[in-house]
Design an enzyme around this catalytic site. Structure first.
Site, PDB file in Angstrom:
ATOM      1  N   GLU A 106      46.889 -11.219  37.241  1.00 46.62           N
ATOM      2  CA  GLU A 106      45.847 -10.459  36.592  1.00 46.62           C
ATOM      3  C   GLU A 106      46.259  -8.980  36.813  1.00 46.62           C
ATOM      4  O   GLU A 106      46.224  -8.059  36.173  1.00 46.62           O
ATOM      5  CB  GLU A 106      44.585 -10.822  36.959  1.00 46.62           C
ATOM      6  CG  GLU A 106      44.133 -12.314  36.419  1.00 46.62           C
ATOM      7  CD  GLU A 106      44.455 -13.413  37.461  1.00 46.62           C
ATOM      8  OE1 GLU A 106      45.538 -13.178  38.177  1.00 46.62           O
ATOM      9  OE2 GLU A 106      43.971 -14.390  37.622  1.00 46.62           O
TER      10      GLU A 106
ATOM     11  N   GLU B  21      55.708 -13.146  44.061  1.00 50.84           N
ATOM     12  CA  GLU B  21      55.561 -13.582  45.293  1.00 50.84           C
ATOM     13  C   GLU B  21      56.396 -12.672  46.091  1.00 50.84           C
ATOM     14  O   GLU B  21      57.549 -12.102  45.753  1.00 50.84           O
ATOM     15  CB  GLU B  21      55.330 -15.039  45.454  1.00 50.84           C
ATOM     16  CG  GLU B  21      54.171 -15.753  44.845  1.00 50.84           C
ATOM     17  CD  GLU B  21      54.101 -17.046  44.918  1.00 50.84           C
ATOM     18  OE1 GLU B  21      54.920 -17.665  45.461  1.00 50.84           O
ATOM     19  OE2 GLU B  21      52.968 -17.576  44.478  1.00 50.84           O
TER      20      GLU B  21
ATOM     21  N   ASN C 143      52.427 -13.512  38.114  1.00 48.34           N
ATOM     22  CA  ASN C 143      52.701 -13.483  39.498  1.00 48.34           C
ATOM     23  C   ASN C 143      53.803 -13.408  40.164  1.00 48.34           C
ATOM     24  O   ASN C 143      54.763 -14.031  39.878  1.00 48.34           O
ATOM     25  CB  ASN C 143      51.555 -14.720  40.353  1.00 48.34           C
ATOM     26  CG  ASN C 143      51.850 -16.044  40.018  1.00 48.34           C
ATOM     27  OD1 ASN C 143      52.724 -16.284  39.084  1.00 48.34           O
ATOM     28  ND2 ASN C 143      51.907 -16.780  41.230  1.00 48.34           N
TER      29      ASN C 143
ATOM     30  N   CYS D  45      49.024 -10.899  42.058  1.00 48.75           N
ATOM     31  CA  CYS D  45      48.655 -11.924  41.161  1.00 48.75           C
ATOM     32  C   CYS D  45      48.988 -11.429  39.781  1.00 48.75           C
ATOM     33  O   CYS D  45      49.004 -10.286  39.480  1.00 48.75           O
ATOM     34  CB  CYS D  45      47.218 -12.040  41.366  1.00 48.75           C
ATOM     35  SG  CYS D  45      46.526 -12.687  42.887  1.00 48.75           S
TER      36      CYS D  45
ATOM     37  N   CYS E 169      41.404  -9.322  42.270  1.00 46.33           N
ATOM     38  CA  CYS E 169      41.743  -9.125  40.912  1.00 46.33           C
ATOM     39  C   CYS E 169      40.312  -8.663  40.111  1.00 46.33           C
ATOM     40  O   CYS E 169      40.190  -7.906  39.062  1.00 46.33           O
ATOM     41  CB  CYS E 169      42.374 -10.165  40.394  1.00 46.33           C
ATOM     42  SG  CYS E 169      43.904 -10.442  40.719  1.00 46.33           S
TER      43      CYS E 169
HETATM   44  N1  THU Z   1      47.382 -16.227  41.775  1.00 40.98           N
HETATM   45  C1  THU Z   1      47.306 -15.761  40.662  1.00 40.98           C
HETATM   46  O1  THU Z   1      48.275 -14.903  40.171  1.00 40.98           O
HETATM   47  N2  THU Z   1      46.239 -15.223  40.016  1.00 40.98           N
HETATM   48  C2  THU Z   1      45.024 -15.971  40.501  1.00 40.98           C
HETATM   49  O2  THU Z   1      44.026 -15.981  39.932  1.00 40.98           O
HETATM   50  C3  THU Z   1      44.943 -16.910  41.403  1.00 40.98           C
HETATM   51  C4  THU Z   1      46.271 -16.856  42.309  1.00 40.98           C
HETATM   52  C5  THU Z   1      48.682 -16.395  42.102  1.00 40.98           C
HETATM   53  C6  THU Z   1      48.810 -15.629  43.730  1.00 40.98           C
HETATM   54  C7  THU Z   1      49.994 -16.515  44.200  1.00 40.98           C
HETATM   55  O3  THU Z   1      51.275 -15.927  43.963  1.00 40.98           O
HETATM   56  C8  THU Z   1      49.848 -17.996  43.569  1.00 40.98           C
HETATM   57  O4  THU Z   1      48.930 -17.835  42.493  1.00 40.98           O
HETATM   58  C9  THU Z   1      48.933 -18.797  44.852  1.00 40.98           C
HETATM   59  O5  THU Z   1      47.984 -18.526  45.124  1.00 40.98           O
END
Ligand code: THU
Length: 160
Positions: free
Chosen positions: A74, A63, A61, A72, A114
């Site tokens: 995925e 941000e 992920n 995310c 996702c």
């Molecule tokens: N996040 C993911 O990368 N995948 C998931 O399945 C759920 C959430 C990330 C998004 C964000 O950067 C952090 O987790 C908190 O939500």
């Protein structure tokens, strides 16, 4: 009135029940959490995809201070896989997540956006994607997006 029941199927496994290939993919997803950029949530997610040609790619992920601009693990991984190897189906996607206390014990499941991208990726290559969700206590194995996103909207509705 008719009630429609939709059944989904998810297997819960322990690490030692997995084959070598699945274990390796999970290790890659865990390792990818180290390359996560998550200064806001401090929640690091990693994903690793096994492709039809045997190659694997991983992502995490990423941000952003303007939060909707991040992505995310995925989707980062699936988009990278599709950009790097556009003609290779994704066979399996492994996902792992950790917070300040370490890897989470109960697996996290992909967010709605996702899941939609997983559906499109399956439809693009015409084959289901196995999804491995890692937790220290148990691992969930899902045999395709139909078990994560029932009643989905896909390309079939656009080509009537
Ligand atoms: N996040 C993911 O990368 N995948 C998931 O399945 C759920 C959430 C990330 C998004 C964000 O950067 C952090 O987790 C908190 O939500």
């Amino acid at each position: 009135m008719e009630e429609i029941k939709i059944e989904i199927r998810i297997r819960s496994l322990h690490y030692d029940e997995l084959n070598e290939e699945d274990r390796r993919l999970i290790e890659q997803a865990k390792e990818a959490t180290q390359r996560s950029y998550a200064p806001y949530s401090r929640f690091s997610v990693g994903a690793a995809a096994l492709l039809a040609n045997g190659e694997t790619v991983s992502g995490s992920n990423q941000e952003n201070a303007a939060s909707p601009s991040g992505l995310c693990a995925e989707r980062t991984t699936l988009f990278y896989a599709n950009s790097r190897y556009p003609d290779q189906a994704v066979k399996t996607l492994a996902i792992a997540a950790r917070n300040a206390s370490g890897f989470i014990s109960t697996p996290i499941s992909p967010c709605g956006a996702c899941r939609q991208v997983l559906l499109e990726t399956e439809q693009r290559y015409g084959s289901p994607i196995r999804i491995l969700l890692y937790g220290t206590k148990e691992i969930y194995l899902i045999n395709g997006i139909k078990d994560l996103l029932p009643l989905s909207f896909g390309e079939e509705f656009l080509s009537l």
